[in-house]
Design a protein around this motif. Structure first.
Motif, PDB file in Angstrom:
ATOM      1  N   ARG A   1       0.815  -1.215   0.000  1.00  0.00           N
ATOM      2  CA  ARG A   1       0.000   0.000   0.000  1.00  0.00           C
ATOM      3  C   ARG A   1       0.850   1.267   0.000  1.00  0.00           C
ATOM      4  NH1 ARG A   1      -5.122  -0.341  -1.222  1.00  0.00           N
ATOM      5  NH2 ARG A   1      -5.687   1.355   0.194  1.00  0.00           N
ATOM      6  N   MET A   2       2.155   1.141  -0.196  1.00  0.00           N
ATOM      7  CA  MET A   2       3.028   2.310  -0.118  1.00  0.00           C
ATOM      8  C   MET A   2       2.778   3.289  -1.253  1.00  0.00           C
ATOM      9  SD  MET A   2       6.725   0.840   1.171  1.00  0.00           S
ATOM     10  CE  MET A   2       7.381   2.475   1.492  1.00  0.00           C
ATOM     11  N   VAL A   3       3.073   4.554  -0.999  1.00  0.00           N
ATOM     12  CA  VAL A   3       2.957   5.607  -2.003  1.00  0.00           C
ATOM     13  C   VAL A   3       4.145   5.479  -2.959  1.00  0.00           C
ATOM     14  CG1 VAL A   3       2.952   8.094  -2.375  1.00  0.00           C
ATOM     15  CG2 VAL A   3       1.726   7.113  -0.420  1.00  0.00           C
ATOM     16  N   LYS A   4       3.849   5.121  -4.214  1.00  0.00           N
ATOM     17  CA  LYS A   4       4.918   4.839  -5.168  1.00  0.00           C
ATOM     18  C   LYS A   4       4.847   5.642  -6.460  1.00  0.00           C
ATOM     19  CE  LYS A   4       5.753   0.103  -3.575  1.00  0.00           C
ATOM     20  NZ  LYS A   4       5.870  -1.326  -3.956  1.00  0.00           N
ATOM     21  N   ARG A   5       3.765   6.403  -6.628  1.00  0.00           N
ATOM     22  CA  ARG A   5       3.656   7.207  -7.848  1.00  0.00           C
ATOM     23  C   ARG A   5       2.775   8.424  -7.578  1.00  0.00           C
ATOM     24  NH1 ARG A   5       0.329   2.415  -9.725  1.00  0.00           N
ATOM     25  NH2 ARG A   5      -1.821   3.183  -9.876  1.00  0.00           N
ATOM     26  N   ALA A   6       2.689   9.282  -8.584  1.00  0.00           N
ATOM     27  CA  ALA A   6       2.077  10.593  -8.380  1.00  0.00           C
ATOM     28  C   ALA A   6       0.604  10.522  -7.987  1.00  0.00           C
ATOM     29  CB  ALA A   6       2.238  11.432  -9.651  1.00  0.00           C
TER      30      ALA A   6
ATOM     31  N   ILE B   1      -0.824  20.711   3.089  1.00  0.00           N
ATOM     32  CA  ILE B   1      -1.431  19.421   3.416  1.00  0.00           C
ATOM     33  C   ILE B   1      -0.901  18.366   2.460  1.00  0.00           C
ATOM     34  CG2 ILE B   1      -3.595  18.172   3.744  1.00  0.00           C
ATOM     35  CD1 ILE B   1      -4.960  20.956   3.928  1.00  0.00           C
ATOM     36  N   LEU B   2      -0.250  17.354   2.994  1.00  0.00           N
ATOM     37  CA  LEU B   2       0.248  16.228   2.204  1.00  0.00           C
ATOM     38  C   LEU B   2      -0.633  15.026   2.486  1.00  0.00           C
ATOM     39  CD1 LEU B   2       4.082  16.588   2.961  1.00  0.00           C
ATOM     40  CD2 LEU B   2       2.743  17.753   1.198  1.00  0.00           C
ATOM     41  N   ARG B   3      -1.289  14.517   1.461  1.00  0.00           N
ATOM     42  CA  ARG B   3      -2.160  13.352   1.611  1.00  0.00           C
ATOM     43  C   ARG B   3      -1.615  12.210   0.767  1.00  0.00           C
ATOM     44  NH1 ARG B   3      -8.476  15.454   1.346  1.00  0.00           N
ATOM     45  NH2 ARG B   3      -8.464  16.552   3.349  1.00  0.00           N
ATOM     46  N   GLY B   4      -1.493  11.046   1.374  1.00  0.00           N
ATOM     47  CA  GLY B   4      -1.005   9.884   0.657  1.00  0.00           C
ATOM     48  C   GLY B   4      -1.866   8.666   0.901  1.00  0.00           C
ATOM     49  N   GLY B   5      -1.956   7.795  -0.106  1.00  0.00           N
ATOM     50  CA  GLY B   5      -2.728   6.562   0.040  1.00  0.00           C
ATOM     51  C   GLY B   5      -3.149   6.014  -1.298  1.00  0.00           C
ATOM     52  N   ARG B   6      -3.592   4.753  -1.297  1.00  0.00           N
ATOM     53  CA  ARG B   6      -4.009   4.078  -2.531  1.00  0.00           C
ATOM     54  C   ARG B   6      -5.514   4.192  -2.788  1.00  0.00           C
ATOM     55  NH1 ARG B   6      -0.568   0.064  -4.629  1.00  0.00           N
ATOM     56  NH2 ARG B   6       1.591   0.579  -4.129  1.00  0.00           N
TER      57      ARG B   6
END
Length: 386
Positions: free
Chosen positions: A144-149, A196-201
Motif C-alpha cells: 500500500r506504499m505511495v509509489k507514484r504521483a 497538506i500532504l495526503r497519501g494513500g491508494r
C-alpha cells in the motif's frame, strides 16, 4: 448492554427535512447521492448500465417486429430449412462477451472501493514563506506504499483559497516507494498557510466532476483518508444497537419512532435515537446481528451491508453534506422487517464533539472534548496542524 441512550430525537441538532433526507413519493430514480462513492455508483447505473439495457431492449424489440413482419406465414409461406449460421452465432456470442467486459471493469473497481476501507493519511505543516521541502512518512505496508504521483496529493490552504497542486508543474517528489518522501514545492507556501500532504491508494472522483469526464475516466481523483471513527452496528428483531468504541464504547438502542411522535412523511423512517457522525470524515461501519440476518442500508450513500449472526462485516462511508439520511433494513428478517428504519444525522465536527460528550455523560463517562485536546477531524486541516 450498557446504559441505553435515549432522547436523541428531541435533542437533534438538525431538521428532519434536511437535504436528501426522504425518498420522493412515486419516485423512480435513485435518491440523490450524499457521498462521492454514491455518485460513482449512480454514474455506473445511469451512464453505463442504463444505456446498455436500453440498447439491448430496443434491439430485441426491433428484431421481434422485423421477424413478425418479414417471416409471418403470409409474407413467407415457404419456410427456410436450415439450423445453423456461423456468422450469426459468432456475433451473438462475441457481442455479449464485449458487453460483459464493459460492465465488469468499472464494477470491479467499485466493488474494490466499497469493500476496502481506506487507509490514506495526511500530514499538515505551516507555510512560512521560505520553506519548500516537506516530508511525508511513507509508513504503509509494502503493498500500500505511495509509489507514484496519483498516490499523493499536495494542497495549499491559505484560508481564503484551497488549491490542489499539480505534480511536476507545482512540486516534485524524491523517494517514491521509500520510507520517507520529500516533497519540494516550486514556490514557498505563503506565510500562515497550511501545506497538506495526503497519501494513500484509496481514491475516488471529486464530487463536482462533470458527467462528460466520467465517461472517459478523466475526473480528478481525491485520496480518501483512513477512518477517524468506527460505528458498530448490531441488528436485532426488530431494531438496531449502535456503539462508538473510539469514544468510550458507549452504546444505545435505535427503534422506529411511534406514529404520534413524528410526521406522516417520516413515519416508518424516523427513529427514537439517530446515529450521529461528523461531515467530511471517513466512518468505518462494522455490522453483526444477535438473532437472524439483517441488512444495514442507506440509499444516499449507496450503502448496503449484511448483518450476520456470528460474523463481522465491514464497510465505510464519508458524508459530504450535513443533513439527516434515512434507510431501512434490506433483508427480510421477520414479521416486523418493515419497522426497522435507520436514521443517520451528519453534523459539523464541533456539534459532533458536543454530542459525544453528552452521550458520554449519560453513560457515566468523563467528557472527552471539554479541554479541546483531542482532535481527529479530517475535514479541517487546522485540527491536524503540526
Amino acid at each position: 448492554m450498557k446504559k441505553t441512550i435515549s432522547g436523541l430525537l428531541g435533542l437533534s441538532v438538525m431538521a428532519a427535512s434536511a437535504a436528501y433526507a426522504l425518498p420522493e413519493p412515486g419516485g423512480i430514480d435513485m435518491q440523490p447521492a450524499a457521498s462521492a462513492l454514491a455518485e460513482e455508483v449512480h454514474f455506473f447505473h445511469n451512464g453505463i448500465l442504463m444505456p446498455i439495457m436500453t440498447g439491448i431492449s430496443l434491439l430485441v424489440l426491433a428484431l421481434l417486429i422485423w421477424v413478425m413482419i418479414r417471416y409471418n406465414s403470409k409474407s413467407n409461406p415457404v419456410a427456410k430449412k436450415f439450423s445453423h449460421n456461423t456468422l450469426v452465432e459468432v456475433i451473438w456470442t462475441g457481442i455479449p462477451i464485449l458487453i460483459l467486459l464493459i460492465i465488469a471493469l468499472p464494477s470491479f473497481e467499485l466493488l474494490f472501493k466499497e469493500g476496502v476501507t481506506p487507509d490514506g493519511k495526511q500530514v499538515v505543516a505551516r507555510g512560512d514563506g521560505q520553506t519548500v521541502d516537506f516530508v511525508f512518512p511513507n509508513d504503509f505496508p509494502e503493498s500500500r506504499m505511495v509509489k507514484r504521483a496519483d498516490h499523493l496529493q499536495v494542497i495549499v490552504d491559505t484560508g481564503a483559497e484551497r488549491r490542489t497542486l499539480k505534480h511536476r508543474k507545482d512540486f516534485s517528489v524524491d523517494g517514491w516507494g521509500e520510507s520517507d518522501l520529500v516533497v519540494s514545492l516550486n514556490e514557498p507556501a505563503p506565510r500562515g498557510s497550511s501545506v497538506i500532504l495526503r497519501g494513500g491508494r484509496s481514491t475516488q472522483n471529486v464530487t463536482d466532476c462533470p458527467m462528460a469526464k466520467r465517461y472517459i475516466d478523466a475526473c480528478e481523483k481525491e485520496i480518501v483518508l483512513a477512518p477517524t471513527m468506527t460505528l458498530k452496528v448490531t441488528g436485532r428483531q426488530w431494531g438496531w444497537n449502535y456503539a462508538y468504541p473510539d469514544f468510550g464504547d458507549f452504546e444505545f438502542l435505535s427503534d422506529m419512532a411511534p406514529e404520534d411522535q413524528t410526521t406522516p412523511e417520516l413515519y416508518r423512517l424516523e427513529v427514537d435515537n439517530r446515529v450521529v457522525v461528523p461531515v467530511g470524515e471517513t466512518v468505518r461501519v462494522t455490522t453483526t446481528a444477535s438473532d437472524v440476518i439483517h441488512s444495514w442500508a442507506l440509499p444516499n450513500f449507496a450503502l448496503k451491508i449484511d448483518a450476520v449472526p456470528g460474523r463481522f462485516n465491514e464497510t465505510w462511508f464519508r458524508a459530504e453534506e450535513e443533513g439527516v439520511y434515512y434507510g431501512q433494513c434490506s433483508e427480510i428478517c421477520g414479521i416486523r422487517h418493515a419497522f426497522m428504519p435507520i436514521a443517520v444525522e451528519v453534523v459539523s465536527r464541533p456539534k459532533f464533539e458536543a454530542w459525544v460528550d453528552s452521550q458520554r455523560a449519560l453513560a457515566g463517562l468523563e467528557p472527552m472534548f471539554a479541554d479541546d485536546n483531542v482532535k481527529l477531524a479530517q475535514a479541517g486541516a487546522g485540527a491536524q496542524a503540526e
